[in-house]
Design an enzyme around this catalytic site. Structure first.
Site, PDB file in Angstrom:
ATOM      1  N   ARG A  15      32.221  23.887  -9.781  1.00  0.00           N
ATOM      2  CA  ARG A  15      33.533  23.271 -10.011  1.00  0.00           C
ATOM      3  C   ARG A  15      34.596  23.688  -8.997  1.00  0.00           C
ATOM      4  O   ARG A  15      35.710  23.190  -9.009  1.00  0.00           O
ATOM      5  CB  ARG A  15      34.010  23.587 -11.436  1.00  0.00           C
ATOM      6  CG  ARG A  15      33.328  22.722 -12.479  1.00  0.00           C
ATOM      7  CD  ARG A  15      33.614  23.208 -13.887  1.00  0.00           C
ATOM      8  NE  ARG A  15      32.847  24.415 -14.194  1.00  0.00           N
ATOM      9  CZ  ARG A  15      33.033  25.158 -15.270  1.00  0.00           C
ATOM     10  NH1 ARG A  15      33.978  24.840 -16.132  1.00  0.00           N
ATOM     11  NH2 ARG A  15      32.289  26.231 -15.474  1.00  0.00           N
ATOM     12  N   GLN A  73      18.592  37.078  -7.600  1.00  0.00           N
ATOM     13  CA  GLN A  73      18.070  36.279  -8.709  1.00  0.00           C
ATOM     14  C   GLN A  73      17.745  34.912  -8.115  1.00  0.00           C
ATOM     15  O   GLN A  73      18.653  34.129  -7.839  1.00  0.00           O
ATOM     16  CB  GLN A  73      19.121  36.157  -9.821  1.00  0.00           C
ATOM     17  CG  GLN A  73      18.589  35.454 -11.059  1.00  0.00           C
ATOM     18  CD  GLN A  73      19.701  35.051 -12.029  1.00  0.00           C
ATOM     19  OE1 GLN A  73      20.865  34.929 -11.672  1.00  0.00           O
ATOM     20  NE2 GLN A  73      19.314  34.815 -13.274  1.00  0.00           N
ATOM     21  N   LYS A 347      55.109  43.049  21.987  1.00  0.00           N
ATOM     22  CA  LYS A 347      53.678  43.259  21.806  1.00  0.00           C
ATOM     23  C   LYS A 347      53.255  44.567  22.462  1.00  0.00           C
ATOM     24  O   LYS A 347      53.649  44.839  23.591  1.00  0.00           O
ATOM     25  CB  LYS A 347      52.894  42.095  22.438  1.00  0.00           C
ATOM     26  CG  LYS A 347      51.410  42.134  22.132  1.00  0.00           C
ATOM     27  CD  LYS A 347      50.564  41.652  23.291  1.00  0.00           C
ATOM     28  CE  LYS A 347      50.386  42.743  24.333  1.00  0.00           C
ATOM     29  NZ  LYS A 347      49.430  42.375  25.405  1.00  0.00           N
ATOM     30  N   TYR A 362      60.819  38.709  25.887  1.00  0.00           N
ATOM     31  CA  TYR A 362      59.417  39.059  25.660  1.00  0.00           C
ATOM     32  C   TYR A 362      59.150  40.413  26.298  1.00  0.00           C
ATOM     33  O   TYR A 362      59.320  40.587  27.504  1.00  0.00           O
ATOM     34  CB  TYR A 362      58.465  38.017  26.264  1.00  0.00           C
ATOM     35  CG  TYR A 362      57.032  38.511  26.193  1.00  0.00           C
ATOM     36  CD1 TYR A 362      56.414  38.692  24.958  1.00  0.00           C
ATOM     37  CD2 TYR A 362      56.321  38.866  27.335  1.00  0.00           C
ATOM     38  CE1 TYR A 362      55.129  39.203  24.868  1.00  0.00           C
ATOM     39  CE2 TYR A 362      55.027  39.377  27.256  1.00  0.00           C
ATOM     40  CZ  TYR A 362      54.438  39.543  26.013  1.00  0.00           C
ATOM     41  OH  TYR A 362      53.175  40.055  25.928  1.00  0.00           O
ATOM     42  N   SER A 401      70.917  40.479  31.961  1.00  0.00           N
ATOM     43  CA  SER A 401      70.300  39.309  31.319  1.00  0.00           C
ATOM     44  C   SER A 401      69.429  38.532  32.292  1.00  0.00           C
ATOM     45  O   SER A 401      69.655  38.563  33.493  1.00  0.00           O
ATOM     46  CB  SER A 401      71.397  38.372  30.798  1.00  0.00           C
ATOM     47  OG  SER A 401      72.151  39.053  29.833  1.00  0.00           O
TER      48      SER A 401
HETATM   49  C1  UD1 Z   1      28.798  33.498 -20.786  1.00  0.00           C
HETATM   50  C2  UD1 Z   1      28.378  34.040 -22.154  1.00  0.00           C
HETATM   51  C3  UD1 Z   1      29.411  33.644 -23.201  1.00  0.00           C
HETATM   52  C4  UD1 Z   1      30.765  34.161 -22.794  1.00  0.00           C
HETATM   53  C5  UD1 Z   1      31.108  33.679 -21.387  1.00  0.00           C
HETATM   54  C6  UD1 Z   1      32.348  34.341 -20.894  1.00  0.00           C
HETATM   55  C7  UD1 Z   1      25.937  34.074 -22.198  1.00  0.00           C
HETATM   56  C8  UD1 Z   1      24.723  33.374 -22.644  1.00  0.00           C
HETATM   57  N1  UD1 Z   1      27.090  33.492 -22.503  1.00  0.00           N
HETATM   58  O1  UD1 Z   1      28.776  32.105 -20.886  1.00  0.00           O
HETATM   59  O2  UD1 Z   1      29.064  34.163 -24.462  1.00  0.00           O
HETATM   60  O3  UD1 Z   1      31.738  33.719 -23.713  1.00  0.00           O
HETATM   61  O4  UD1 Z   1      30.071  33.999 -20.456  1.00  0.00           O
HETATM   62  O5  UD1 Z   1      32.762  33.777 -19.692  1.00  0.00           O
HETATM   63  O6  UD1 Z   1      25.861  35.133 -21.615  1.00  0.00           O
HETATM   64  N2  UD1 Z   1      25.195  34.300 -13.931  1.00  0.00           N
HETATM   65  C9  UD1 Z   1      24.178  34.773 -13.124  1.00  0.00           C
HETATM   66  N3  UD1 Z   1      22.925  34.253 -13.263  1.00  0.00           N
HETATM   67  C10 UD1 Z   1      22.629  33.300 -14.158  1.00  0.00           C
HETATM   68  C11 UD1 Z   1      23.660  32.819 -14.995  1.00  0.00           C
HETATM   69  C12 UD1 Z   1      24.934  33.345 -14.858  1.00  0.00           C
HETATM   70  O7  UD1 Z   1      24.400  35.637 -12.287  1.00  0.00           O
HETATM   71  O8  UD1 Z   1      21.457  32.889 -14.222  1.00  0.00           O
HETATM   72  C13 UD1 Z   1      26.538  34.865 -13.794  1.00  0.00           C
HETATM   73  C14 UD1 Z   1      27.557  33.851 -13.332  1.00  0.00           C
HETATM   74  O9  UD1 Z   1      27.689  33.863 -11.931  1.00  0.00           O
HETATM   75  C15 UD1 Z   1      28.829  34.330 -14.013  1.00  0.00           C
HETATM   76  C16 UD1 Z   1      28.329  35.002 -15.275  1.00  0.00           C
HETATM   77  O10 UD1 Z   1      26.970  35.299 -15.054  1.00  0.00           O
HETATM   78  O11 UD1 Z   1      29.521  35.274 -13.245  1.00  0.00           O
HETATM   79  C17 UD1 Z   1      28.514  34.124 -16.503  1.00  0.00           C
HETATM   80  O12 UD1 Z   1      27.788  32.951 -16.340  1.00  0.00           O
HETATM   81  P1  UD1 Z   1      28.277  31.573 -16.936  1.00  0.00           P
HETATM   82  O13 UD1 Z   1      27.287  30.541 -16.623  1.00  0.00           O
HETATM   83  O14 UD1 Z   1      29.675  31.341 -16.537  1.00  0.00           O
HETATM   84  O15 UD1 Z   1      28.209  31.903 -18.487  1.00  0.00           O
HETATM   85  P2  UD1 Z   1      28.812  31.055 -19.662  1.00  0.00           P
HETATM   86  O16 UD1 Z   1      27.888  29.972 -19.980  1.00  0.00           O
HETATM   87  O17 UD1 Z   1      30.206  30.733 -19.353  1.00  0.00           O
END
Ligand code: UD1
Ligand code: CA
Length: 451
Positions: A15, A73, A347, A362, A401
């Site tokens: 987004r 990951q 400078k 300058y 000057s």
């Molecule tokens: C998650 C929580 C939710 C909480 C919310 C807060 C879970 C299942 N849900 O939801 O309860 O209210 O955060 O913002 O944990 N990320 C990874 N790898 C992944 C997925 C996510 O590194 O495979 C990281 C994302 O970059 C991010 C964070 O984990 O920084 C949260 O991921 P996001 O997808 O935003 O989680 P939500 O669905 O919003």
């Protein structure tokens, strides 16, 4: 108990509509992820692991100087899966703290309180007027937490719960390791939810503690540029408030931006539309006029900077007066009581006590002594097209000057240079030097006339 921190930063950040990975977008000139890492470092953990995925190489390269471990990951299969990538590198009796790379303003005191509860599962929660999108904290009739349910898996009753999961939690590594192996992806998003460990902790009769943040901005994540700017404004206002409490007068806290680290003395006065970036220190009674940008500067007591100046990588001694409309460029060092006036660019130059360069000049690659007066429109011609050369002007010199000083050149102590001179050779002490053709008048000369 030793602390290990895992920062989740593998998400796509779709987004943002950007070619830049989300966690590299900046808040106050610093990448979101670096805010989190810097906060993590203040907790002095044994290890910090950053779980990266999308745009990973760019993230790693940009933040290569920070002492963290990088864990890839490869596929983003959920928050539980992300944590599972890092858990093998953590010793069993360590405390694990999970942070999010896109939640930049989390506060170290909040985190300390959270992980200092040594046993069980410690979850950071918040109460939101509009909890839409978050996982909800579900409690039984004894007010004990029983599970976290994601928005997409929630019924209307659960959706009405305003207490939400911030995602930040702390628990012992051995528990976490055990729970992670039991996660599945039987949910509406087909993801391995970290939040499912809550129900497992209940089954294992592990205590579940919740801490609720006082200030909800602390736990806000950034998903789009509107949320980014909202946090930026919040952060800026917070910094301005801290400065005011420390004794700085700020004419309008909504029109000051601090993008770095700033040190202040007492009774400083900052007018509107000022940007302070990098590392800036301001002595007592410093005054900064409107529309001024200062990046990396040491500014001593009683310095006055008038409106519309641009100042970068500079040391300014006590009592100097700068501007309006002055530009001080890198490696400039002003001693005390130096005056730099309008439309003057300096400078890589050192200027000693009491010297004045007040108009349209300058000065580059120069050393200027004490009590020198540099007249309007003076130029040090420091560049011959290939190399830069030095101009040395000793104490008590007066430069008329519209003088050009062709470097390399030295003007000795007490010398005077007549206005309108082009000086190509060293100037001896206590002399008057000029390079003008004698003035003459042609009597009866007629201007050309239009036909
Ligand atoms: C998650 C929580 C939710 C909480 C919310 C807060 C879970 C299942 N849900 O939801 O309860 O209210 O955060 O913002 O944990 N990320 C990874 N790898 C992944 C997925 C996510 O590194 O495979 C990281 C994302 O970059 C991010 C964070 O984990 O920084 C949260 O991921 P996001 O997808 O935003 O989680 P939500 O669905 O919003
Ligand atoms: Ca999120």
């Amino acid at each position: 108990m030793k602390l290990s921190i895992i920062i989740l930063a593998a998400g796509l950040g779709k987004r943002m509509n950007s070619d830049l990975p989300k966690v590299l977008h900046c808040l106050a000139d610093k990448p979101l992820l670096q805010h989190v890492i810097d906060t993590a470092l203040t907790l002095e953990p044994e290890t910090i692991q950053v779980v990266y995925g999308h745009g990973g190489e760019q993230v790693r390269n940009t933040l290569a100087d920070l002492s963290v471990q990088w864990v890839e990951q490869k596929q983003q299969l959920g928050t539980g899966h992300a944590v599972a990538q890092a858990i093998p590198n953590i010793a069993n009796d360590n405390m694990v703290l999970v942070l999010y790379g896109d939640v930049p303003l989390i506060n170290s005191t909040t985190l300390q309180t959270l992980y200092s509860q040594k046993n069980g599962l410690n979850i950071l929660t918040a109460k939101l007027d509009n909890p839409t999108g978050y996982g909800r904290i579900v409690r039984n009739d004894k007010n004990q937490v029983t599970s976290i349910v994601e928005e997409k898996d929630a019924n209307d009753k659960i959706k009405s719960i305003q207490e939400i999961n911030t995602g930040i939690l702390a628990t012992q590594a051995n528990n976490l390791r055990n729970w992670l192996t039991k996660l599945d992806n039987n949910n509406s998003q087909g993801e391995y939810y970290l939040t499912d460990i809550v129900a497992m902790a209940v089954v294992d009769e592990q205590p579940i503690h919740t801490n609720t943040v006082n200030d909800n901005q602390e736990i806000m994540g950034v998903n789009n540029r509107l949320q980014l700017v909202e946090l930026e404004r919040y952060y800026q206002l917070q910094q301005a408030n801290n400065l005011m409490l420390a004794g700085v007068t700020i004419r309008d806290p909504n029109r000051l931006d601090i993008r770095g680290k700033i040190q202040v003395g007492y009774d400083i006065n900052i007018d509107i539309n000022v940007i302070l970036a990098g590392k800036v220190s301001l002595g007592n009674r410093v005054r900064i006029g409107s529309n001024t940008i200062i990046r990396n500067a040491e500014i001593a007591d009683d310095v006055e900077i008038l409106s519309n100046c641009v100042i970068e990588d500079v040391v300014i001694g006590a009592g100097c007066k700068i501007g309006p409309f002055a530009r001080l460029r890198p490696e400039t060092k002003l001693a005390e009581q130096v005056h730099i006036g309008n439309f003057v660019e300096i400078k890589k130059s050192k200027i000693a006590n009491g010297s004045k360069i007040n108009h349209l000049s300058y000065i580059g690659d120069s050393e200027i002594g004490k009590n020198v007066n540099v007249g309007a429109g003076t130029i040090t011609c420091n560049y011959d097209g290939a190399k830069k050369h030095k101009t040395i002007i000793k104490d008590e010199v007066f430069i008329g000057s519209d003088t050009q000083l062709i470097a390399p050149i030295t003007v000795e102590t007490g010398a005077t240079i007549g206005a309108g001179s082009t000086i190509t050779k060293d100037v001896v002490a206590d002399s008057l030097t000029l390079s003008r053709t004698e003035q003459k008048s042609i009597i009866g000369w007629q201007r050309p006339k239009k036909k």
